[in-house]
Design a protein around this motif. Structure first.
Motif, short mmCIF file in Angstrom:
data_model
loop_
_atom_site.label_atom_id
_atom_site.label_comp_id
_atom_site.label_asym_id
_atom_site.label_seq_id
_atom_site.Cartn_x
_atom_site.Cartn_y
_atom_site.Cartn_z
N ALA A 36 3.52 12.25 15.20
CA ALA A 36 3.64 12.75 13.80
C ALA A 36 4.39 11.88 12.99
O ALA A 36 4.30 11.60 11.70
N ASP A 37 5.34 10.91 13.62
CA ASP A 37 6.03 9.99 13.08
C ASP A 37 5.22 8.97 12.39
O ASP A 37 5.43 8.42 11.29
N TRP A 38 4.29 8.39 13.05
CA TRP A 38 3.12 7.41 12.70
C TRP A 38 2.41 7.88 11.50
O TRP A 38 2.14 7.32 10.47
N ARG A 39 1.82 9.30 11.61
CA ARG A 39 1.19 9.78 10.44
C ARG A 39 2.12 10.10 9.36
O ARG A 39 1.64 9.64 8.10
N ARG A 40 3.30 10.31 9.28
CA ARG A 40 3.93 10.65 8.26
C ARG A 40 4.37 9.25 7.41
O ARG A 40 3.89 8.69 6.20
N LYS A 41 4.50 8.15 8.26
CA LYS A 41 4.95 6.58 7.89
C LYS A 41 3.49 5.96 7.19
O LYS A 41 3.31 5.54 6.14
N ARG A 42 2.48 6.51 7.97
CA ARG A 42 1.17 5.98 7.38
C ARG A 42 0.83 6.43 5.93
O ARG A 42 0.30 5.81 4.99
N SER A 43 1.07 7.66 5.88
CA SER A 43 0.75 8.41 4.69
C SER A 43 1.74 7.86 3.44
O SER A 43 1.12 7.81 2.12
N LEU A 44 2.74 7.42 3.72
CA LEU A 44 3.95 6.80 2.94
C LEU A 44 3.43 5.58 2.50
O LEU A 44 3.58 5.11 1.17
N VAL A 45 2.98 4.54 3.39
CA VAL A 45 2.60 3.25 3.09
C VAL A 45 1.34 3.10 2.54
O VAL A 45 1.29 2.07 1.66
N GLN A 46 0.38 3.79 2.93
CA GLN A 46 -0.87 3.40 2.65
C GLN A 46 -1.35 3.36 1.14
O GLN A 46 -1.91 2.48 0.68
N PRO A 47 -0.67 4.17 0.17
CA PRO A 47 -1.04 4.21 -1.18
C PRO A 47 -0.42 2.61 -1.85
O PRO A 47 -0.97 2.26 -2.99
N SER A 48 0.43 2.04 -1.06
CA SER A 48 0.69 0.79 -1.79
C SER A 48 -0.25 -0.30 -1.72
O SER A 48 -0.08 -1.34 -2.12
N VAL A 49 -1.16 -0.16 -0.55
CA VAL A 49 -2.07 -1.21 -0.53
C VAL A 49 -3.49 -0.78 -0.54
O VAL A 49 -4.52 -1.32 -0.07
N ARG A 50 -3.63 0.26 -1.21
CA ARG A 50 -4.96 0.60 -1.75
C ARG A 50 -5.62 -0.22 -2.66
O ARG A 50 -5.13 -1.01 -3.32
N PRO A 51 -7.02 -0.21 -2.65
CA PRO A 51 -7.63 -1.35 -3.45
C PRO A 51 -7.16 -1.44 -5.20
O PRO A 51 -7.02 -2.41 -5.69
N LYS A 52 -6.67 -0.40 -5.58
CA LYS A 52 -6.23 -0.17 -7.05
C LYS A 52 -4.83 -1.00 -7.04
O LYS A 52 -4.60 -1.86 -8.05
N GLN A 53 -3.98 -0.93 -6.06
CA GLN A 53 -2.82 -1.58 -5.98
C GLN A 53 -3.13 -3.09 -5.69
O GLN A 53 -2.54 -4.27 -6.12
N VAL A 54 -3.89 -3.15 -4.67
CA VAL A 54 -4.42 -4.60 -4.29
C VAL A 54 -4.88 -5.48 -5.51
O VAL A 54 -4.73 -6.73 -5.90
#
Length: 468
Positions: free
Chosen positions: A112-130
């Motif tokens: 659950a700790d990994w799932r929470r962190k992934r959901s928080l970090v992932q938006p920062s590196v989506r194609p729109k942000q890249v």
């Protein structure tokens, strides 16, 4: 005209054959020594050791110190391991050196700790942000190109490290001072070397509480990194304007309950992103220049595409999709010299691979280095042939390569979040520099050294030749 099959599509190329692993036949690895098992042979040359295991079969038993281990080589089985992480396999403990640097970031956290962190970090590196970071990547590369001169000799390893450090500092921290890049970069270099030494040496079997000179060095290096990150985080929090950098997005992120990342979590994810945005791309670019220097035909094909697609403008994010051969050069570089050269998992109760049970607690190992160079999946596997990743006018790929025969960024639910960032950065930087210069490296062979990432074993000297 050939087009690319899509090197930034994670680890899967749609429509390619699955490879169909045969029913498991378990083989035994080399006989080890008491207490240490195969650790001495592994530590002496991990890449050669994994190739040796691959030659014995797709399921090879060996011992990492006193730990029961299983090496897997077939793409189907590698895919099983990667897609079943979290369900049938746990993320393993990679040792105190690794934990000291990365803390409990998204790479090493579980459940659950990994799932929470992934959901928080992932938006920062989506194609729109890249897309928003691409201009910085190009601008930094152009600044470097403007400093080079025809006939100049440069150390490509140092040049690419400094360039990707600057890009990382700007895109992640939103700052642009030499002190930031230099302090963090030097500390990262020390930490990377010590992680590799710890992982493949006697430190791999020593308890965490045993002090060693290497562990002391990585603690000092990590303290430097922590101080720099803390200083920049404080600067961001004191500011009254919105920033476009990755750190600001992490500070603003909220989970489902509305809770932000803690200070320690911000630190861990920032360091993780820095490694993904700097270490991996720097290494990939060095190996790309090395391979291009040794393969004039490929270099001419690359510059031909750059002249045709870019004409008189510098590359930007919108050019990325059109630079199909440049993408293929990067993808082929990552095949031959994968920055991340191994992935592991620990079997849970009831785990299976290829339909065969894997005893709980078994450490399962896969190596990109070994699978990427397997002649079963690649024609002329040791050759640098970017064309293998292109498709022809009929839409068919040049080579039928199985899924998970190429996985430099992992795969499954824990595929590297920075995949798109790293590929776009590598392609844009290579495009900026290669359209202006040819780099001729010494003819002497450069050997890869497996540490945290796959690094050259020496300085990489090159002569810069301006293209007319």
């Amino acid at each position: 005209m050939a087009t690319q099959a899509g090197p930034d599509a994670g680890t899967r190329d749609e429509g390619k054959p699955a490879g169909r692993a045969p029913a498991p036949v378990f083989a035994d690895g080399p006989r080890g020594v008491p207490l240490l098992g195969n650790l001495p042979a592994f530590g002496k040359d991990p890449l050669a050791f994994f190739e040796l295991l691959r030659g014995r079969g797709d399921f090879v038993r060996w011992r990492f110190g006193g730990k029961r281990s299983l090496f897997i080589a077939h793409p189907d089985t590698v895919g099983e391991l990667l897609t079943e992480i979290e369900r049938s396999f746990d993320q393993p403990d990679l040792g105190i050196a690794f934990r000291t640097l990365l803390g409990n970031g998204v790479i090493v956290s579980k459940g659950a700790d990994w799932r929470r962190k992934r959901s928080l970090v992932q938006p920062s590196v989506r194609p729109k942000q890249v897309r928003s970071y691409a201009a910085t990547m190009t601008e930094c590369a152009v600044d470097l190109a403007d400093r080079w001169a025809d006939g100049q000799q440069v150390d490509i390893k140092k040049e690419m490290a400094a360039l990707t450090q600057l890009i990382a500092v700007r895109t992640i921290f939103g700052v642009d001072t030499a002190a930031d890049a230099e302090a963090i970069g030097q500390a990262m270099d020390i930490a990377q070397k010590e992680i590799g030494a710890e992982f493949s040496g006697i430190g791999a079997v020593l308890p965490d509480w045993v002090p060693t000179p290497g562990r002391a060095r990585i603690k000092r290096a990590t303290a430097v990194i922590d101080a720099e990150v803390s200083r920049v985080v404080s600067r961001h929090r004191d500011g009254d304007t919105e920033r476009p950098d990755l750190l600001s997005r992490l500070l603003a992120a909220r989970d489902e309950s509305g809770a932000p990342l803690s200070d320690q979590e911000i630190r861990d994810e920032t360091v993780t992103l820095y490694i993904g945005g700097h270490e991996t791309t720097s290494s990939t670019l060095v190996w790309a220049w090395y391979l291009l220097s040794r393969n004039p035909r490929v270099r001419e094909a690359l510059t031909g595409e750059l002249d045709r697609v870019l004409a008189d403008h510098e590359p930007g994010y919108d050019d990325y999709a059109s630079l199909t051969y440049t993408q293929a050069v990067i993808k082929e570089t990552l095949r031959l010299y994968p920055t991340i050269w191994l992935l592991t998992g620990t079997a849970k109760e009831g785990a299976t691979l290829g339909g065969a049970p894997v005893p709980a607690g078994t450490r399962v190992w896969s190596s990109q280095w070994a699978t990427h160079r397997d002649p079963r999946w690649y024609g002329d596997a040791e050759a640098f042939r970017p064309e293998r990743w292109l498709t022809g006018d009929d839409g068919e790929p040049a080579e039928q390569i199985p899924e998970y025969a190429w996985y430099p960024f992992g795969g499954g639910p824990r595929v590297c979040l920075g995949t798109r960032f790293a590929l776009v950065e590598a392609v844009l930087v290579l495009a900026v520099l290669a359209r202006r210069y040819h780099l001729d490296l010494t003819a002497e062979e450069i050997r890869p050294v497996p540490s945290l990432t796959l690094q050259p074993d020496r300085d990489v000297l090159a002569t810069v030749h301006a293209r007319s």
